[in-house]
Design a protein around this motif. Structure first.
Motif, PDB file in Angstrom:
ATOM      1  N   LEU A 156       0.820  -1.208   0.000  1.00 32.76           N
ATOM      2  CA  LEU A 156       0.000   0.000   0.000  1.00 32.76           C
ATOM      3  C   LEU A 156       0.856   1.262   0.000  1.00 32.76           C
ATOM      4  CD1 LEU A 156      -2.835   1.159  -0.017  1.00 32.76           C
ATOM      5  CD2 LEU A 156      -2.866   0.990   2.480  1.00 32.76           C
ATOM      6  N   GLU A 157       1.989   1.228   0.680  1.00 41.77           N
ATOM      7  CA  GLU A 157       2.893   2.380   0.655  1.00 41.77           C
ATOM      8  C   GLU A 157       3.396   2.650  -0.758  1.00 41.77           C
ATOM      9  OE1 GLU A 157       5.224   2.831   4.807  1.00 41.77           O
ATOM     10  OE2 GLU A 157       5.504   0.888   3.832  1.00 41.77           O
ATOM     11  N   LYS A 158       3.666   1.581  -1.517  1.00 38.91           N
ATOM     12  CA  LYS A 158       4.130   1.764  -2.897  1.00 38.91           C
ATOM     13  C   LYS A 158       3.015   2.347  -3.763  1.00 38.91           C
ATOM     14  CE  LYS A 158       8.075   0.300  -1.718  1.00 38.91           C
ATOM     15  NZ  LYS A 158       8.623  -1.010  -2.010  1.00 38.91           N
ATOM     16  N   VAL A 159       1.794   1.894  -3.536  1.00 38.31           N
ATOM     17  CA  VAL A 159       0.659   2.441  -4.277  1.00 38.31           C
ATOM     18  C   VAL A 159       0.470   3.914  -3.937  1.00 38.31           C
ATOM     19  CG1 VAL A 159      -1.845   2.313  -4.573  1.00 38.31           C
ATOM     20  CG2 VAL A 159      -0.493   0.206  -4.477  1.00 38.31           C
ATOM     21  N   ARG A 160       0.545   4.235  -2.659  1.00 39.43           N
ATOM     22  CA  ARG A 160       0.361   5.634  -2.241  1.00 39.43           C
ATOM     23  C   ARG A 160       1.488   6.529  -2.739  1.00 39.43           C
ATOM     24  NH1 ARG A 160      -1.806   4.263   3.918  1.00 39.43           N
ATOM     25  NH2 ARG A 160      -4.015   4.128   3.363  1.00 39.43           N
ATOM     26  N   ALA A 161       2.696   5.993  -2.854  1.00 38.12           N
ATOM     27  CA  ALA A 161       3.824   6.793  -3.346  1.00 38.12           C
ATOM     28  C   ALA A 161       3.595   7.235  -4.786  1.00 38.12           C
ATOM     29  CB  ALA A 161       5.120   6.000  -3.236  1.00 38.12           C
ATOM     30  N   GLY A 199      -6.293   1.961  -5.340  1.00 38.53           N
ATOM     31  CA  GLY A 199      -5.150   2.790  -5.686  1.00 38.53           C
ATOM     32  C   GLY A 199      -4.517   2.461  -7.019  1.00 38.53           C
ATOM     33  N   LEU A 200      -4.785   1.267  -7.535  1.00 40.30           N
ATOM     34  CA  LEU A 200      -4.287   0.892  -8.862  1.00 40.30           C
ATOM     35  C   LEU A 200      -5.116   1.484  -9.996  1.00 40.30           C
ATOM     36  CD1 LEU A 200      -3.515  -2.911  -8.257  1.00 40.30           C
ATOM     37  CD2 LEU A 200      -1.864  -1.022  -8.363  1.00 40.30           C
ATOM     38  N   ARG A 201      -6.268   2.042  -9.645  1.00 41.44           N
ATOM     39  CA  ARG A 201      -7.154   2.651 -10.641  1.00 41.44           C
ATOM     40  C   ARG A 201      -7.540   4.043 -10.161  1.00 41.44           C
ATOM     41  NH1 ARG A 201      -5.463  -1.732 -11.729  1.00 41.44           N
ATOM     42  NH2 ARG A 201      -6.589  -3.578 -12.464  1.00 41.44           N
ATOM     43  N   SER A 202      -6.561   4.879  -9.969  1.00 46.17           N
ATOM     44  CA  SER A 202      -6.810   6.198  -9.386  1.00 46.17           C
ATOM     45  C   SER A 202      -7.474   7.135 -10.388  1.00 46.17           C
ATOM     46  CB  SER A 202      -5.494   6.809  -8.904  1.00 46.17           C
ATOM     47  OG  SER A 202      -4.990   6.081  -7.821  1.00 46.17           O
ATOM     48  N   HIS A 203      -8.288   8.042  -9.855  1.00 46.23           N
ATOM     49  CA  HIS A 203      -8.906   9.067 -10.686  1.00 46.23           C
ATOM     50  C   HIS A 203      -7.838  10.039 -11.187  1.00 46.23           C
ATOM     51  CE1 HIS A 203     -11.743  12.063 -12.106  1.00 46.23           C
ATOM     52  NE2 HIS A 203     -11.095  12.969 -11.395  1.00 46.23           N
ATOM     53  N   LEU A 204      -7.912  10.373 -12.471  1.00 47.03           N
ATOM     54  CA  LEU A 204      -6.967  11.326 -13.039  1.00 47.03           C
ATOM     55  C   LEU A 204      -7.663  12.659 -13.272  1.00 47.03           C
ATOM     56  CD1 LEU A 204      -5.215   9.062 -15.709  1.00 47.03           C
ATOM     57  CD2 LEU A 204      -4.627   9.410 -13.308  1.00 47.03           C
ATOM     58  N   PRO A 205      -6.949  13.769 -12.994  1.00 50.67           N
ATOM     59  CA  PRO A 205      -7.575  15.084 -13.197  1.00 50.67           C
ATOM     60  C   PRO A 205      -7.832  15.342 -14.693  1.00 50.67           C
ATOM     61  CG  PRO A 205      -5.244  15.322 -12.731  1.00 50.67           C
ATOM     62  CD  PRO A 205      -5.561  13.873 -12.521  1.00 50.67           C
TER      63      PRO A 205
END
Length: 284
Positions: free
Chosen positions: A4-9, A278-284
């Motif tokens: 999860l830390e890698k995903v959040r990074a 976190g693997l499918r994060s919303h993009l601006p």
């Protein structure tokens, strides 16, 4: 450390630190205020306000817009603000690749916070001991992440090149995988992330592939980008992702996605839901 830390990074950014870059009221990028201030030198092109940057002088046609933006980028490169030109051109788009409004040099994409697209392939072998993954180590002369671990095949996706065509090219260049074998790669989805970087913002899309390889296959780099390859048990790769900084940052996500799909991270894992989100994060 944890998955999860890698995903959040890869999803570490503050929206308040960026201004929307718009064209005809569509958001096509995100700019740091200090970089947006540089664009005031082109008042006929960019209206820089406290809360947004509008490309008010954009020409009407795709080619003309691309040429206009290229002139701005070339000036910023000549002045040393942007380090260099890459030569590959990426789509400037509010969404999909086929919605491109113009093109921008790959190196300039994060400065303008433009959505970038790439392809990453997990090459694996099924053995009596379980799945083993082929991992590359990047060459020492790479501008970014020299000597870090990488997916077997990974590369950018320039505008105007089809997914299969580009994947064949990257497979041949990075691992000497011929077209017939490359065409056996299975498209398994996409990973998205948005990360603040030294040069700006990286709202990126990585199309992901799995390729089961023959037991006797040995990859060979033909373009100099990879120093060496190693075949490792899936558990060993998982350990490297979870507990080290060995992998190029976004490649962690591609391996984590593989682990989710192949049982290395199951639904009982305490971070399962935030990981897959976190693997499918919303993009601006």
């Amino acid at each position: 450390m944890s998955y999860l830390e890698k995903v959040r990074a890869c999803n570490a950014w503050d929206p308040a630190g960026f201004l929307p870059w718009t064209l005809a009221r569509e958001r096509i990028g995100s700019l740091r205020p200090v970089f947006a201030a540089e664009l005031r030198r082109w008042p006929d092109q960019f209206r820089v306000d406290a809360d947004r940057v509008d490309w008010v002088g954009a020409p009407a046609g795709f080619a003309a817009r691309s040429q206009c933006l290229a002139g701005v980028v070339e000036t910023l490169v000549a002045e040393g603000l942007i380090a260099h030109l890459h030569g590959e051109r990426y789509a400037v788009t509010p969404g999909r690749r086929d919605q491109a409004r113009c093109l921008i040099d790959r190196t300039a994409a994060p400065w303008f916070g433009v959505r970038a697209f790439g392809q990453h392939l997990n090459g694996f072998v099924r053995t009596a001991r379980g799945i083993e993954l082929w991992i590359g180590r990047r060459s020492a002369d790479r501008r970014v992440y020299p000597l870090c671990l990488d997916n077997l095949v990974a590369g950018g996706l320039p505008h105007g090149v089809g997914l299969r065509e580009n994947l064949r090219k990257e497979c041949r260049e990075e691992a000497d995988i011929g077209p017939a074998l490359a065409d056996q790669a299975v498209a398994v989805g996409a990973v998205t992330y948005c990360r603040e970087a030294r040069d700006g913002l990286k709202p990126d899309v990585m199309f992901c592939y799995d390729l089961e390889l023959p037991a006797d296959f040995v990859p060979r780099c033909t373009d100099g980008e990879v120093e060496s390859f190693t075949r490792l048990p899936l558990a060993a790769v998982a350990e490297l992702v979870r507990n080290t900084e060995e992998f190029k940052l976004n490649c962690n996500l591609v391996v984590i996605d593989f682990l989710v799909r192949h049982g290395g991270i199951d639904q009982e894992h305490p971070d399962y839901l935030p990981i897959i989100q976190g693997l499918r994060s919303h993009l601006p």
